[in-house]
Enzyme design. Structure first.
Site, short mmCIF file in Angstrom:
data_model
loop_
_atom_site.label_atom_id
_atom_site.label_comp_id
_atom_site.label_asym_id
_atom_site.label_seq_id
_atom_site.Cartn_x
_atom_site.Cartn_y
_atom_site.Cartn_z
N LYS A 22 35.54 42.58 51.92
CA LYS A 22 36.92 42.32 51.49
C LYS A 22 37.36 43.36 50.47
CE LYS A 22 37.83 39.29 48.08
NZ LYS A 22 38.70 39.87 47.03
N ASN A 23 36.51 43.59 49.47
CA ASN A 23 36.92 44.48 48.38
C ASN A 23 36.98 45.95 48.79
OD1 ASN A 23 37.24 42.30 46.76
ND2 ASN A 23 35.48 42.71 45.43
N ARG A 91 45.66 39.84 42.83
CA ARG A 91 45.72 40.93 41.85
C ARG A 91 45.55 42.29 42.47
NH1 ARG A 91 45.06 41.14 36.72
NH2 ARG A 91 43.93 43.05 37.17
N CYS A 115 44.76 35.57 35.36
CA CYS A 115 44.20 34.83 36.49
C CYS A 115 43.08 33.99 35.94
CB CYS A 115 43.72 35.76 37.59
SG CYS A 115 42.22 36.60 37.15
N ARG A 120 42.54 40.20 32.51
CA ARG A 120 42.53 41.32 33.47
C ARG A 120 43.76 42.23 33.38
NH1 ARG A 120 40.25 39.05 39.13
NH2 ARG A 120 39.51 41.15 39.42
N PRO A 121 43.89 42.99 32.32
CA PRO A 121 45.02 43.92 32.24
C PRO A 121 44.90 45.09 33.23
CG PRO A 121 43.55 44.17 30.34
CD PRO A 121 42.99 43.06 31.17
N VAL A 122 45.98 45.86 33.35
CA VAL A 122 45.94 47.03 34.25
C VAL A 122 46.23 48.32 33.46
CG1 VAL A 122 46.48 45.81 36.40
CG2 VAL A 122 48.36 46.62 34.96
N ASP A 123 45.96 48.27 32.14
CA ASP A 123 46.29 49.43 31.30
C ASP A 123 45.59 50.72 31.75
OD1 ASP A 123 44.04 47.87 30.49
OD2 ASP A 123 43.92 49.00 28.63
N LEU A 124 44.36 50.61 32.25
CA LEU A 124 43.65 51.84 32.66
C LEU A 124 44.33 52.49 33.87
CD1 LEU A 124 39.84 51.01 32.35
CD2 LEU A 124 41.45 51.77 30.62
N ASP A 304 30.61 39.41 40.56
CA ASP A 304 30.99 38.59 41.72
C ASP A 304 29.82 37.80 42.31
OD1 ASP A 304 33.57 39.44 41.44
OD2 ASP A 304 33.59 40.76 43.18
N ILE A 326 31.53 41.26 32.20
CA ILE A 326 32.70 41.93 32.79
C ILE A 326 33.98 41.13 32.54
CG2 ILE A 326 33.68 42.95 34.90
CD1 ILE A 326 31.07 44.30 34.16
N ARG A 396 39.92 32.90 50.69
CA ARG A 396 40.39 34.23 50.30
C ARG A 396 39.34 35.29 50.59
NH1 ARG A 396 41.66 34.87 44.44
NH2 ARG A 396 41.65 36.98 45.24
C1 UD1 Z 1 37.23 44.44 41.26
C2 UD1 Z 1 36.94 43.45 42.36
C3 UD1 Z 1 36.46 42.12 41.77
C4 UD1 Z 1 35.29 42.36 40.85
C5 UD1 Z 1 35.60 43.44 39.81
C6 UD1 Z 1 34.41 43.83 38.95
C7 UD1 Z 1 38.43 44.08 44.13
C8 UD1 Z 1 39.64 43.75 44.92
N1 UD1 Z 1 38.13 43.24 43.14
O1 UD1 Z 1 38.28 43.88 40.47
O2 UD1 Z 1 36.09 41.27 42.82
O3 UD1 Z 1 34.97 41.17 40.16
O4 UD1 Z 1 36.07 44.63 40.47
O5 UD1 Z 1 33.38 44.30 39.75
O6 UD1 Z 1 37.74 45.03 44.41
N2 UD1 Z 1 40.18 46.10 32.88
C9 UD1 Z 1 41.03 46.44 31.82
N3 UD1 Z 1 42.08 47.28 32.10
C10 UD1 Z 1 42.31 47.78 33.35
C11 UD1 Z 1 41.43 47.43 34.39
C12 UD1 Z 1 40.37 46.59 34.13
O7 UD1 Z 1 40.84 46.01 30.69
O8 UD1 Z 1 43.28 48.52 33.53
C13 UD1 Z 1 39.01 45.21 32.60
C14 UD1 Z 1 39.06 43.91 33.39
O9 UD1 Z 1 39.83 42.94 32.72
C15 UD1 Z 1 37.60 43.56 33.46
C16 UD1 Z 1 36.92 44.93 33.59
O10 UD1 Z 1 37.86 45.86 33.10
O11 UD1 Z 1 37.19 42.95 32.26
C17 UD1 Z 1 36.52 45.34 34.99
O12 UD1 Z 1 37.60 45.14 35.87
P1 UD1 Z 1 37.82 46.00 37.20
O13 UD1 Z 1 36.56 46.72 37.52
O14 UD1 Z 1 39.06 46.78 37.06
O15 UD1 Z 1 38.04 44.83 38.23
P2 UD1 Z 1 39.07 44.79 39.44
O16 UD1 Z 1 39.24 46.14 40.01
O17 UD1 Z 1 40.27 44.02 39.02
#
Ligand code: UD1
Length: 416
Positions: A22-23, A91, A115, A120-124, A304, A326, A396
């Site tokens: 899926k991922n 997400r 969630c 889970r921010p998207v700042d990066l 996961d 994580i 899902r």
């Molecule tokens: C992906 C996977 C999810 C898995 C996760 C960690 C998919 C669709 N989902 O989620 O199943 O649990 O990897 O292996 O592939 N973070 C920030 N800022 C950002 C991005 C991330 O602070 O901009 C933090 C997140 O809150 C979290 C950590 O970084 O604490 C890792 O997240 P990330 O690897 O980005 O997870 P996803 O890509 O959302």
């Protein structure tokens, strides 16, 4: 709302075919936005999240057509807006941001919001795109990104590892002007699968399987055919199912190398893995032992798999210390497992599991995707009947759960 009813105590025996990941499928589908030509993806699992991604792509003008068990993606981008109604369901919708921006110079994507498993921010994702010349504004709950003169190659050093941010920037950089270097990049097998598909589409990427990806941007990408790798989380989950029931299961298509620390931890717990050409067999010599795990980016123990491994540890001999590094709120399965007799104490980011003699069936509630399977695992091992409600979480990310389990002798049924 459906629930799943399981009568525990049957050792699983037989073969389970592992579906496509899926991922990996979700970012690969977003690649459909990077070209006017057809992208054909095979080994795509039938899952609610894949349907959500198809719906999102259709909204952008990319049709996703099922074709003999494959997906064909194609069309022109007609809208660069990813609406809240779709993004809030999943997400991973944020993965359209990089491709839309790289392709059209503009994207308006709803912020995913919180969630169940944390903020889970998207700042990066956003900082990386800014480093590539994008202008980003947050307005009315949306990310509005523009790059009227296109994205420029840049060196991006991630302060910590993010799977999604690495994927978004990898896709965007493939069409940027010049060279992009992503340092401290995620190296999950799904990232490598994405890079392979992009290369098949004409992208120039080096550093696969390492934490530094170097991308030489190209003017355009073309169509390609790509087969999605087997789902390592589904694999690990069914390995736990075989182990917790003391069964004997062959996981067809499973790739041991993609499991990283999961196999080592299973082996330490007393699970026997026998590799074959097209998968591996999971059995158990004797009882299970408590093993400590800490979740980490690949090849460490994946977050996961944390809930499923915890379920396994609830019936192991001795204690197990499970540390979640994580996500900050990923122990929601604990109170549900406790209702089945599990002995678990949470201390901050760690949970201490003391193995119980046995679990007993109970009505329980699924709280998130992986947590819901930890309840399935507990139910398979428990004495008596367990009803798991809110199984839409399970749908899902796990294809044909009841069939796969029932084929191996589990007593399981879906109740409408
Ligand atoms: C992906 C996977 C999810 C898995 C996760 C960690 C998919 C669709 N989902 O989620 O199943 O649990 O990897 O292996 O592939 N973070 C920030 N800022 C950002 C991005 C991330 O602070 O901009 C933090 C997140 O809150 C979290 C950590 O970084 O604490 C890792 O997240 P990330 O690897 O980005 O997870 P996803 O890509 O959302």
């Amino acid at each position: 709302m459906d629930s799943i009813r399981i009568t525990g105590g049957m050792p699983l025996s037989g073969t389970i075919a592992i579906s496509g990941a899926k991922n990996a499928a979700l970012p690969l589908m977003a690649c459909g936005l990077l070209t006017d030509e057809r992208l054909r993806l095979s080994n795509v699992a039938k899952l609610a999240d894949i349907a959500t991604m198809s719906q999102l792509l259709a909204q952008h003008g990319i049709e996703v057509t099922p074709e003999n068990g494959r997906l064909a993606l194609g069309g022109q981008i007609t809208s660069t807006e990813a609406p809240y109604d779709i993004v809030r369901k999943m997400r991973a919708s944020i993965l359209v941001l990089g491709p839309l921006l790289a392709r059209t110079g503009e994207a308006r994507v709803s912020l995913p919001g919180g969630c169940a498993i944390g903020t889970r921010p998207v700042d990066l994702h956003l900082k990386g795109l800014e480093a590539m010349g994008a202008h980003i504004e947050l307005e009315n709950g949306y990310v509005h990104a523009t790059a009227p003169r296109g994205l420029k190659g840049a060196t991006v050093v991630f302060p910590f590892i993010s799977v999604g941010a690495t994927e978004n920037l990898l896709m965007a950089a493939s069409l940027a002007d010049g060279q992009t270097v992503l340092k401290n990049a995620a190296r999950e097998p799904e990232i490598t699968d994405l890079a392979k598909c992009l290369i098949a589409m004409g992208a120039k990427i080096e550093g696969l399987e390492t934490d530094t990806l170097t991308i030489e941007g190209v003017k355009s990408l073309h169509g390609a055919a790509h087969s999605i790798l087997p789902d390592r989380i589904e694999t690990g989950t069914y390995a736990c199912a075989a182990a917790i029931t003391g069964g004997d299961v062959f996981l067809e298509n499973a790739r041991a190398a993609d499991l990283g620390a999961v196999l080592t931890s299973l082996a330490e717990a007393g699970v026997v893995i026998t590799e074959a050409e097209n998968g591996f067999r999971v059995t158990r010599a004797n009882g299970l032992h408590g093993v400590d795990i800490t979740t980490e980016p690949f090849p460490g123990f994946p977050t996961d798999m944390q809930a499923q491994f915890m379920a396994l540890m609830t019936v192991a001999q001795g204690a197990s210390l499970i540390t979640e590094n994580i996500f900050e709120n990923r122990f929601m399965h604990v109170p549900e497992l406790a209702r089945m007799g599990a002995r678990i104490n949470i201390q901050g980011a760690s949970a201490i599991v003391r193995g119980a003699d046995h679990l007993t069936g109970a009505p329980v509630m699924a709280t998130d995707l992986r947590a819901s399977f930890s309840l399935v695992l507990a139910a398979l091992a428990a004495q008596g009947e367990t009803t798991i409600s809110r199984v839409y979480h399970l749908d899902r990310g796990y294809e044909a759960v009841e069939q796969k389990l029932a084929n191996c002798g589990a007593k399981v049924e879906r109740v409408a």
